[in-house]
Design an enzyme around this catalytic site. Structure first.
Site, short mmCIF file in Angstrom:
data_model
loop_
_atom_site.label_atom_id
_atom_site.label_comp_id
_atom_site.label_asym_id
_atom_site.label_seq_id
_atom_site.Cartn_x
_atom_site.Cartn_y
_atom_site.Cartn_z
N GLU A 66 0.73 -1.24 0.04
CA GLU A 66 -0.05 0.06 0.01
C GLU A 66 0.85 1.39 -0.06
OE1 GLU A 66 -4.20 -0.86 1.55
OE2 GLU A 66 -2.77 -0.96 3.19
N HIS B 275 -0.65 5.72 8.04
CA HIS B 275 -1.80 4.72 7.87
C HIS B 275 -1.91 3.86 8.72
CE1 HIS B 275 -4.56 2.36 5.83
NE2 HIS B 275 -3.73 1.19 5.54
N HIS C 183 -4.76 0.83 11.10
CA HIS C 183 -6.12 0.29 11.27
C HIS C 183 -6.61 0.17 12.84
CE1 HIS C 183 -3.77 -2.72 8.37
NE2 HIS C 183 -4.21 -1.63 7.71
N HIS D 59 -11.21 -0.73 6.56
CA HIS D 59 -10.08 -0.83 6.65
C HIS D 59 -9.05 0.15 7.68
CE1 HIS D 59 -6.31 -0.54 3.21
NE2 HIS D 59 -5.94 -0.62 4.69
#
Lengths: 267, 267, 267, 267
Positions: free
Chosen positions: A109, A128, A130, A198
């Site tokens: 990603e 980023h 989760h 996500h």
């Protein structure tokens, strides 16, 4: 300090785990265009802090735009953030491709980072995550809004990215520039974008600011969820949020120094 | 002891971070009006305890009225509470201005402390926190009331301060004496006041008492939120609360000694 | 091991805090009626375990009936459980009075223990806790019932004690034998009784069993609260609970050894 | 590293606790059919990781099918997972009976593992847990479904096993092959099965995969419970889950290395 000893032991274990990896793979060469050592150090701290503060687990990543070349960004090889050392930091171009991966695996990603650096010249760092506290908002379509001044960077609320609109039935990952561009469009000029099913992305004008936003996005989510069960929530107005965000800018080093101390000495 | 080692390592890191700060800036001079060493020690412990018990993070602060001069109070320079040492404690007058800041940055919100010391001669210590468990009450207008004897200091319920009424659209901070006076008026003769979209303030007649109230305000918030989801809550009556609070006074040292032991040796 | 080092440091701090207390106050004399050293050791471990597992904080206490004289029980002097050493254990008679306090302060609520030992010859150990997870049940009149086999000792549900019925407007404490007898009557032949606005009491036929029940009362409370928000709960039937409780008896040492290891070596 | 020191101290304590057990009981003999040392090491790590990540407490267990003989599986003697060393690993046949218990106690519920290995040749490892976050789903009949890609192995949702249907009024334990076969039938070809009033079982094609599924079953439960209070949940579709699960397979080592590092060196 638990963080310190954990990192030390982790380094030993990782060294033992990847015998094919040179003990000290080369960091980006010290040419005139190589990023400053301070930026790499901040990025390694960011990896450890995000784990120590519960924002990432074995997954998630954080990047920084190169301070020497705005068309490059720094990101670790594919590994758990808590175990990252400076030797694991690689340089990528704005298409999300590694300049030289030294044979190591890279994140599927990485395009998330590339697309945001392409779309937002003001952004110098991207996280980023989760985070479990944030997922409920994306999957119920609940807008995350600032409950107090510390999360005022949420402004009028964080947008939610629905990958089905951009890619139909996917494996939920932002694995190419097309999906990443769609994510960057949803982010727009916000600080944070939620990703349905996500996680989320936080962007900032420095590594400490992006980390700050990621951490307090998670705290805001916990507070907002709890508050919504007590009654209708009186959020910061967009005007209060804007004023509070301006003040907050000057106070961030206080938190960054604490997080570094708590995460423990790196390497 | 994690706290101990954390503090030691943190001191090293901070020392390295601020090379322009003398290694051991002078504590308030040992004149006849200087606060007792024991008070400074209690205040440093209070900073560490509030972090160790989850009531403050990188933000929040705790002060103590000088035991030698009731028109002065002690508060650290602007920094994360967990990293405070006695060398970071400064003296302020009741207008909230530092007697001598030794060139160091001070908290924007020192006026919170000043105004409460002005309005409440009985108050000897003040804690300001952004505890995530407490924010939901202020932003939903839910009154925090005592769920058990340990939080009986909440009496008939903690008032909620709405900064919009006192200051219109602000950055949410109590950054002058006018806003601080309005906050002190809302506090009245209560032990605790909630601040909408910001946090809360707890006052006490000693450093341990103010810390105790801050910690159990946070615990009460968690219990009350959870209970409100099971059904209507049978709170302590104001009469039960008053009786329980009187008994509780004699039991506080038990908790204070535990918190000190858990936070670890300071300096 | 954090627990170990915490206990060691705590001992140093406590030693410094109470200079008037002999460094090693005498444990109950080793006469033929003195409790076995193993029982005292179990009781000290119980104090540390209950803190380490989050069932007590600075408050709460655990006692054991003497194995040499059923009309006596053992309980620490008034102090935080996490800091208890064998030198802090005192002997009490069944009226709740210390046999010889050696000048040290005793718990106001020692009568809880005395009354249960009077009413229940089968009970050999008693835990009193203010666990935040359990308070919501008492103050909303919600019956705590077994959600899984591990908390099957809750049987058909734990009764709730309302001190107003026994004592009118009080300071919420069980500070005499009259209130304690009323509490023991509400307990009846159950394992656990909740106390409105206060906490709960767990009784067992050994120190490990009482500790086990206290810990899993708290776990059951968290699970039941969470489940009740998902829908109507399918509890263990009283018959399932009785069968499961019988099996569970044989499995308790597994948990006790783990908790001892995690709490760390005592003294 | 806390985990490391905890394990070391625990080993000392256990050694002292069972003086009748030889200091180093023999691991399965190194014949051609003995499992590989690497498999035993993974299984010991799995025990420690599941405790360190909060999926098991004093109870719960994890097994691995022998890599040398598919009609055998490995499981520790009856003890708390956090304290397991390689010397505690025993070999069992597919009826759930120990090949040679060396006189040590075995788990009452070893039949859970045996039945799943009988029914599912693809399964190489099995975890059984009483995770508090998962129990609410089983006792309210709420289907656990994937909220994000990381728990995509939940597919279209985890089935719930009701022991009353298979065994009437029981002690809730899977204590024979008849009950275990019924459980295996409910599991079917899923990765996870919930057990009403008891816990859950996760199966995988390797020790790391089964551990991964157990850990993220627990995380998914917490997220789903929280989300269900904010509004209707937009789960991964079965198609999204299938695609995400395929991708995830390649990313598991990242989490496994982190968990090992955090749990600390074994033995």
């Amino acid at each position: 300090m638990p963080g310190l000893r954990f990192a030390a032991a982790a380094a030993l274990i990782v060294a033992g785990m990847f015998p094919c990896v040179p003990a000290r793979p080369q960091a980006p060469a010290a040419t005139s265009r190589a990023p400053a050592a301070k930026l790499v150090e901040d990025l390694v701290y960011a990896n450890h802090i995000l784990y120590d503060q519960g924002v990432v687990d074995g997954f998630g990543h954080v990047s920084a735009r190169s301070d020497k070349d705005p068309s490059r960004f720094l990101l670790s090889r594919s590994m758990a953030p808590a175990l990252v050392t400076s030797a694991d930091i690689l340089e990528f171009d704005l298409n999300g491709e590694p300049v030289d991966a030294h044979g190591r695996a890279v994140f599927l990603e990485r395009y998330i980072h590339a697309a945001i650096y392409r779309a937002r010249p003001d952004v110098k760092a991207v996280v980023h995550s989760h985070s479990p506290a944030v997922i409920p908002f994306g999957i119920t379509g609940t807008t995350l809004r600032p409950v107090y001044h510390v999360s005022s960077f949420l402004g009028a609320g964080a947008p939610i990215f629905e990958i089905r609109e951009a890619g139909g039935t996917t494996d939920m990952l932002i694995r190419d520039n097309k999906l990443a561009d769609a994510l960057a469009i949803t982010l727009g000029d916000h600080s944070v974008v939620l990703m349905r099913g996500h996680g989320f992305v936080a962007a900032g004008d420095s590594v400490p600011q992006a980390v700050f936003r990621a951490i307090y996005t998670e705290v805001n989510a916990r507070i907002q969820a709890e508050a919504s069960r007590l009654g209708p929530v009186n959020f910061l107005t967009p005007e209060e949020a804007a004023k509070a965000a301006a003040t907050l800018e000057t106070q961030m080093p206080r938190a960054w120094e604490l997080w570094k101390a708590h995460a423990g000495k790196i390497e």
